[in-house]
Scaffold this motif. Structure first.
Motif, PDB file in Angstrom:
ATOM      1  N   LEU A 221      12.118   0.181  -1.028  1.00  0.00           N
ATOM      2  CA  LEU A 221      11.435  -0.585  -2.072  1.00  0.00           C
ATOM      3  C   LEU A 221      10.216  -1.322  -1.510  1.00  0.00           C
ATOM      4  CD1 LEU A 221      14.584  -1.964  -3.908  1.00  0.00           C
ATOM      5  CD2 LEU A 221      13.101  -0.072  -4.643  1.00  0.00           C
ATOM      6  N   ASP A 222      10.322  -1.814  -0.269  1.00  0.00           N
ATOM      7  CA  ASP A 222       9.163  -2.430   0.389  1.00  0.00           C
ATOM      8  C   ASP A 222       8.045  -1.401   0.561  1.00  0.00           C
ATOM      9  OD1 ASP A 222      10.595  -4.809   0.575  1.00  0.00           O
ATOM     10  OD2 ASP A 222      11.302  -4.389   2.605  1.00  0.00           O
ATOM     11  N   MET A 223       8.441  -0.196   0.956  1.00  0.00           N
ATOM     12  CA  MET A 223       7.467   0.887   1.062  1.00  0.00           C
ATOM     13  C   MET A 223       6.835   1.160  -0.302  1.00  0.00           C
ATOM     14  SD  MET A 223       5.898   3.412   2.560  1.00  0.00           S
ATOM     15  CE  MET A 223       5.244   5.063   2.242  1.00  0.00           C
ATOM     16  N   GLY A 224       7.634   1.029  -1.357  1.00  0.00           N
ATOM     17  CA  GLY A 224       7.137   1.281  -2.704  1.00  0.00           C
ATOM     18  C   GLY A 224       6.054   0.299  -3.114  1.00  0.00           C
ATOM     19  N   ILE A 225       6.306  -0.992  -2.940  1.00  0.00           N
ATOM     20  CA  ILE A 225       5.309  -1.980  -3.379  1.00  0.00           C
ATOM     21  C   ILE A 225       4.094  -1.950  -2.457  1.00  0.00           C
ATOM     22  CG2 ILE A 225       6.184  -3.967  -2.072  1.00  0.00           C
ATOM     23  CD1 ILE A 225       4.818  -3.918  -5.705  1.00  0.00           C
ATOM     24  N   PHE A 226       4.302  -1.647  -1.180  1.00  0.00           N
ATOM     25  CA  PHE A 226       3.176  -1.444  -0.252  1.00  0.00           C
ATOM     26  C   PHE A 226       2.282  -0.318  -0.770  1.00  0.00           C
ATOM     27  CE2 PHE A 226       1.252   0.914   3.204  1.00  0.00           C
ATOM     28  CZ  PHE A 226       0.704  -0.059   4.012  1.00  0.00           C
ATOM     29  N   SER A 227       2.891   0.804  -1.127  1.00  0.00           N
ATOM     30  CA  SER A 227       2.132   1.965  -1.587  1.00  0.00           C
ATOM     31  C   SER A 227       1.450   1.687  -2.921  1.00  0.00           C
ATOM     32  CB  SER A 227       3.066   3.182  -1.726  1.00  0.00           C
ATOM     33  OG  SER A 227       3.709   3.473  -0.513  1.00  0.00           O
ATOM     34  N   LEU A 228       2.159   1.018  -3.838  1.00  0.00           N
ATOM     35  CA  LEU A 228       1.609   0.772  -5.165  1.00  0.00           C
ATOM     36  C   LEU A 228       0.328  -0.055  -5.086  1.00  0.00           C
ATOM     37  CD1 LEU A 228       1.956   1.078  -8.237  1.00  0.00           C
ATOM     38  CD2 LEU A 228       3.295  -1.040  -8.207  1.00  0.00           C
ATOM     39  N   HIS A 229       0.350  -1.129  -4.289  1.00  0.00           N
ATOM     40  CA  HIS A 229      -0.841  -1.974  -4.212  1.00  0.00           C
ATOM     41  C   HIS A 229      -1.913  -1.381  -3.321  1.00  0.00           C
ATOM     42  CE1 HIS A 229       0.030  -5.619  -6.615  1.00  0.00           C
ATOM     43  NE2 HIS A 229       1.208  -5.030  -6.628  1.00  0.00           N
ATOM     44  N   ALA A 230      -1.527  -0.545  -2.356  1.00  0.00           N
ATOM     45  CA  ALA A 230      -2.533   0.198  -1.605  1.00  0.00           C
ATOM     46  C   ALA A 230      -3.265   1.173  -2.530  1.00  0.00           C
ATOM     47  CB  ALA A 230      -1.883   0.948  -0.451  1.00  0.00           C
ATOM     48  N   LEU A 231      -2.525   1.857  -3.390  1.00  0.00           N
ATOM     49  CA  LEU A 231      -3.138   2.782  -4.341  1.00  0.00           C
ATOM     50  C   LEU A 231      -4.026   2.048  -5.340  1.00  0.00           C
ATOM     51  CD1 LEU A 231      -0.057   5.092  -5.006  1.00  0.00           C
ATOM     52  CD2 LEU A 231      -2.196   5.776  -3.929  1.00  0.00           C
ATOM     53  N   LEU A 232      -3.574   0.879  -5.801  1.00  0.00           N
ATOM     54  CA  LEU A 232      -4.368   0.110  -6.757  1.00  0.00           C
ATOM     55  C   LEU A 232      -5.710  -0.291  -6.149  1.00  0.00           C
ATOM     56  CD1 LEU A 232      -4.510  -1.453  -9.512  1.00  0.00           C
ATOM     57  CD2 LEU A 232      -3.593  -3.413  -8.253  1.00  0.00           C
TER      58      LEU A 232
END
Length: 464
Positions: A221-232
């Motif tokens: 899940l940490d990887m998920g929010i890291f990826s989501l805001h990196a993509l944003l």
């Protein structure tokens, strides 16, 4: 403010605390997000500006935010919530003023770094815990969450409008004013807590930090929010420029694209949230949203060559983004061990800010080297990597976290936690003696709150 009353309604003081702190969060996040849709288009007018440095300016706040938000939360336990919050808002305002007076991209980057140093999120959440009873804390925190989501939506529309009227300098001055307004809200509207309380649902516990960093499901899940805001952040290095260059839309008119896409995206995600929670299929919903985000990046790469094609892509992008932004914190809450939720959320927030920093930096570099197509390709690869991690996650437990105060008699009952674990519907239970509290995770479809409290109030063999 803290008491053992079991009133089903929030008191006037609790509503005032939750509402005013939600406003503080909203004003601060407005100031952070308003530059996102405009910096790529207006920032190139600054001295020494390059696409790579624009990307750094977009994500720079995440660097200091990631480093300081957990330490600031811990300092609020020692120095008090209000001094830390006031100091953080002053630092944020100073960063905005520095960026407003800058005539080069380097000054804007320095201002954004200083803005991120005003890392008050953990301290504000701790103050909210001090001012609300346990049975209403989830509702109060939900108000904070809604204010953050609303501030993001407003920022995407207000940022272009303010910049069109007053330029980048005026935009940053307005963010400084919002920080000062937040200080006035703290001074005049937020009730005073009788004392700072230790709450492991909202604060980081040193003893829980290493277990949170080794927890496989939390790390996904940490990887998920890291990826989501990196993509944003990376996407918004390229998307505003794509609207100008490929869509032919003047930068002053971008606001209506963001407004329409955010509104449709918000209402579009609601059925999926409801389905995932009601049917207990949140993993399926999460994977579908990541796939949609991946599709959006490929779509922008291959077909984002006209205004209406880009508008459609924005709608799909914000539907996926809103769905993931709303789902991931809920999943962290479900997966985190009892008495470890605050620590898990602290690591999660740090991952989010690191993702924002890396996304802005990487997006700017990719744009400078390979143009908008390079940014979209890099984002697609990032989404694919995230999907590979997310596929391996387990279906989360559908549980609710509770914190119950314990009497002296209950604290003396050494077997309380073990007996509670034998009760159907109780997934985890931890007694924290120094807080005189029980942290427990329950499936409310199997065990209701009243039954659990009755068990806790009757320690000993009768409890089971």
């Amino acid at each position: 403010m803290q008491d053992n009353s079991h009133s089903e309604r929030m008191s006037a003081g609790e509503r005032r605390a939750a509402g005013s702190l939600a406003l503080v969060f909203a004003f601060r996040m407005l100031g952070m997000f308003m530059v996102l849709p405009v910096l790529a288009t207006y920032g190139m007018e600054l001295h020494d500006a390059t696409p790579a440095l624009i990307g750094l300016a977009i994500g720079a706040y995440g660097l200091t935010q990631a480093v300081l938000q957990i330490p600031f939360g811990m300092l609020s336990d020692r120095w008090g919530r209000l001094p830390v919050i006031y100091a953080g808002l002053l630092v944020f305002a100073a960063g905005a003023a520095l960026a407003a007076t800058a005539d080069s991209i380097w000054g804007v980057i320095a201002g954004r770094v200083l803005q991120g140093a005003g890392a008050i999120s953990a301290a504000v959440m701790a103050l909210l815990s001090d001012l609300t009873r346990e049975q209403h804390r989830t509702k109060a925190m939900a108000m904070i969450g809604m204010s953050i989501g609303l501030s993001f939506a407003v920022a995407m529309v207000l940022g272009p409008l303010l910049t069109r009227a007053f330029g980048l300098s005026g935009l940053f001055w307005s963010t400084a004013g919002m920080a000062l307004l937040g200080m006035l809200i703290i001074a005049w509207l937020v009730p005073r807590a009788p004392r700072a309380l230790q709450h492991r649902e909202s604060a980081v516990a040193r003893g829980s930090l290493w277990p949170a960093l080794r927890h496989g499901e939390l790390l996904r899940l940490d990887m998920g929010i890291f990826s989501l805001h990196a993509l944003l952040m990376a996407s918004f290095v390229a998307l505003p420029l794509a609207l100008v260059e490929q869509g032919g839309l003047p930068r002053d008119e971008h606001w209506w694209v963001y407004l329409g896409a955010l509104l449709v995206g918000f209402f579009g995600m609601l059925p999926f949230i409801i389905y995932g929670e009601k049917r207990r299929q949140m993993k399926r919903v999460l994977l579908a949203a990541i796939c949609l985000l991946l599709f959006c990046e490929v779509y922008f790469l291959l077909w984002g060559n006209s205004l209406w094609m880009l508008v459609l892509g924005f709608v799909l992008f914000f539907t996926a983004f809103n769905l993931l932004e709303a789902s991931l914190p809920s999943l962290v809450s479900k997966v985190a061990p009892a008495a470890g939720k605050g620590t898990a959320m602290g690591v999660y927030a740090t991952s989010q800010f690191l993702g924002a920093a890396l996304g802005g930096i990487a997006g700017g570099w990719l744009f400078q080297q390979y143009g908008v197509q390079g940014v979209f390709l890099g984002c697609a690869l990032m989404a694919l990597l995230w999907l590979g991690f997310a596929v391996t996650m387990r279906e989360p437990p559908y549980v609710t976290s509770l914190r119950l105060p314990l009497s002296a008699g209950a604290l003396a009952d050494a077997g309380l936690a073990e007996r509670l674990l034998a009760v159907p519907g109780v997934a985890d239970a931890v007694v924290v003696a120094e807080e005189a509290a029980l942290y427990v995770k329950v499936d409310t479809q199997q065990l209701d709150r009243t039954s659990l409290e009755r068990l806790v109030e009757q320690p000993g063999p009768a409890a089971c």
